[in-house]
Design a protein around this motif. Structure first.
Motif, PDB file in Angstrom:
ATOM      1  N   TYR A 187      -2.012   0.625  -6.056  1.00  0.00           N
ATOM      2  CA  TYR A 187      -2.684   0.654  -7.346  1.00  0.00           C
ATOM      3  C   TYR A 187      -4.191   0.731  -7.090  1.00  0.00           C
ATOM      4  O   TYR A 187      -4.674   0.412  -6.005  1.00  0.00           O
ATOM      5  CB  TYR A 187      -2.332  -0.586  -8.184  1.00  0.00           C
ATOM      6  N   ASP A 188      -4.926   1.191  -8.097  1.00  0.00           N
ATOM      7  CA  ASP A 188      -6.374   1.355  -7.934  1.00  0.00           C
ATOM      8  C   ASP A 188      -7.095   0.476  -8.963  1.00  0.00           C
ATOM      9  O   ASP A 188      -7.140   0.809 -10.144  1.00  0.00           O
ATOM     10  CB  ASP A 188      -6.755   2.832  -8.131  1.00  0.00           C
ATOM     11  N   PRO A 189      -7.702  -0.680  -8.536  1.00  0.00           N
ATOM     12  CA  PRO A 189      -8.378  -1.555  -9.476  1.00  0.00           C
ATOM     13  C   PRO A 189      -9.729  -0.990  -9.945  1.00  0.00           C
ATOM     14  O   PRO A 189     -10.360  -1.560 -10.823  1.00  0.00           O
ATOM     15  CB  PRO A 189      -8.588  -2.837  -8.662  1.00  0.00           C
ATOM     16  N   ARG A 190     -10.167   0.118  -9.377  1.00  0.00           N
ATOM     17  CA  ARG A 190     -11.484   0.684  -9.714  1.00  0.00           C
ATOM     18  C   ARG A 190     -11.371   1.759 -10.795  1.00  0.00           C
ATOM     19  O   ARG A 190     -12.374   2.390 -11.135  1.00  0.00           O
ATOM     20  CB  ARG A 190     -12.137   1.257  -8.465  1.00  0.00           C
ATOM     21  N   THR A 191     -10.176   1.960 -11.323  1.00  0.00           N
ATOM     22  CA  THR A 191     -10.016   2.935 -12.407  1.00  0.00           C
ATOM     23  C   THR A 191      -9.648   2.234 -13.696  1.00  0.00           C
ATOM     24  O   THR A 191      -9.188   1.102 -13.679  1.00  0.00           O
ATOM     25  CB  THR A 191      -8.905   3.956 -12.046  1.00  0.00           C
TER      26      THR A 191
ATOM     27  N   ARG B 157       0.827  -1.205   0.000  1.00  0.00           N
ATOM     28  CA  ARG B 157       0.000   0.000   0.000  1.00  0.00           C
ATOM     29  C   ARG B 157       0.857   1.247   0.000  1.00  0.00           C
ATOM     30  O   ARG B 157       0.563   2.226  -0.707  1.00  0.00           O
ATOM     31  CB  ARG B 157      -0.898  -0.014   1.243  1.00  0.00           C
ATOM     32  N   ASP B 158       1.969   1.221   0.782  1.00  0.00           N
ATOM     33  CA  ASP B 158       2.787   2.432   0.927  1.00  0.00           C
ATOM     34  C   ASP B 158       3.751   2.632  -0.232  1.00  0.00           C
ATOM     35  O   ASP B 158       4.069   3.765  -0.590  1.00  0.00           O
ATOM     36  CB  ASP B 158       3.575   2.364   2.241  1.00  0.00           C
ATOM     37  N   GLU B 159       4.192   1.520  -0.846  1.00  0.00           N
ATOM     38  CA  GLU B 159       5.258   1.641  -1.841  1.00  0.00           C
ATOM     39  C   GLU B 159       4.791   1.325  -3.259  1.00  0.00           C
ATOM     40  O   GLU B 159       5.419   1.773  -4.234  1.00  0.00           O
ATOM     41  CB  GLU B 159       6.399   0.695  -1.485  1.00  0.00           C
ATOM     42  N   GLY B 160       3.738   0.551  -3.407  1.00  0.00           N
ATOM     43  CA  GLY B 160       3.324   0.167  -4.768  1.00  0.00           C
ATOM     44  C   GLY B 160       1.805   0.133  -4.899  1.00  0.00           C
ATOM     45  O   GLY B 160       1.246  -0.827  -5.458  1.00  0.00           O
TER      46      GLY B 160
END
Length: 318
Positions: free
Chosen positions: A314-318, A309-312
């Motif tokens: 990503y947003d699966p909802r976009t 979460r802090d380093e990599g």
């Protein structure tokens, strides 16, 4: 034979409509197929039918009311009314009065005769008319004897047996037990008709049929989707990320399923020919992957998730 008016329970002044109504009511009550366990029903039904056969015939009813024929339609002796010029037997005129014509000739049937309404009355008993006098062997209405009543039963089939088809044991309302062949994937609510497996006629007709309505029991794993079958298979997070081979249930037992690397939860894999139907014509098995996290949590997985979460992120909802 009894007075036909008494048999039908009507007065001598009864109209044709009242006679027809009385016959319809009694015929439905005393039809032998409606009372298969009553030995007297056949005789009672014959008496009712014969009474209506006479009273529904305009000419015969008139002859009966005038005393010219008896309840069976046979002529009555009318005596020697006399006549002629001489006295004694030589000069007597012997006359036998048979009314408006021999009862052995034309029937003079009215429009409301038993031939006209018998089909309606027997509609509930297979639609065929019995034979003979008053409806039984030897004359009368003619045609085939009525068939026995159909019997109906509902058969609930386990999902897997329904999908593949097979034989199931069923007990009929008559007490008879027999095997029923269930076609693979038959539409729930559809019926199978077994000829001649219903109630016997009791009048020499063909037995009725057994009508088996098929229902399908729900399954804890499988769900039908037309000819396809859906099933969910849980996989670990690392199996979904890295790919793996896992065991998956089918209608025919467990198989080894390849999970491609990077599989999302909800991804569906298709196994051809593993659905509803017989081998060679069956639908497919649709295997839905569901990612399952460790029960009770996992500190290492939680640490990895925080780092990601802090380093990599990503947003699966976009």
């Amino acid at each position: 034979m009894r007075d036909p008016y008494d048999v039908l329970g009507v007065t001598r002044q009864a109209s044709d409509a009242e006679i027809k109504k009385a016959f319809r009511r009694l015929a439905k009550v005393w039809h032998p197929d409606h009372k298969p366990d009553d030995a007297s029903a056949k005789e009672k039904f014959a008496e009712i039918s014969s009474a209506y056969d006479l009273l529904s015939d305009t000419e015969k009813r008139g002859q009966y009311d005038r005393g010219e024929i008896d309840a069976e339609g046979k002529p009555r002796f009318q005596g020697f009314p006399g006549g002629g010029s001489g006295a004694g037997p030589r000069g007597a005129h012997h006359e036998f009065n048979f009314g408006g014509g021999s009862p052995f000739g034309g029937r003079g049937r009215s429009a409301g005769g038993s031939e006209d309404i018998f089909e309606d009355i027997l509609g509930a008993f297979g639609g065929r008319r019995p034979r003979g006098p008053g409806g039984f062997a030897g004359g009368g209405f003619g045609g085939e004897p009525p068939s026995g009543e159909d019997v109906a039963v509902e058969l609930t089939v386990p999902f897997r047996d329904w999908a593949r088809g097979g034989k199931r044991r069923v007990r009929l309302p008559t007490g008879k037990e027999l095997n029923v062949t269930v076609p693979a994937g038959i539409e729930p609510g559809k019926s199978i008709r077994l000829r001649g497996q219903g109630r016997p006629s009791g009048l020499g007709g063909a037995p009725g049929d057994a009508i088996i309505t098929i229902q399908v029991a729900p399954d804890s794993q499988f769900r039908a989707d037309g000819r396809d079958v859906r099933v969910q298979v849980p996989v670990t997070l690392y199996e979904a990320v890295l790919g793996a081979k896992v065991r998956a249930p089918t209608l025919d037992g467990q198989v080894e399923l390849t999970v491609p690397p990077g599989s999302d939860s909800g991804r569906t894999l298709r196994l051809r020919g593993k659905g509803v139907g017989e081998p060679g014509s069956a639908g497919d098995l649709l295997v839905e992957l569901r990612i399952a996290l460790p029960k009770g949590g996992d500190p290492k997985l939680e640490a990895f998730a925080r780092a990601m979460r802090d380093e990599g992120a990503y947003d699966p909802r976009t």
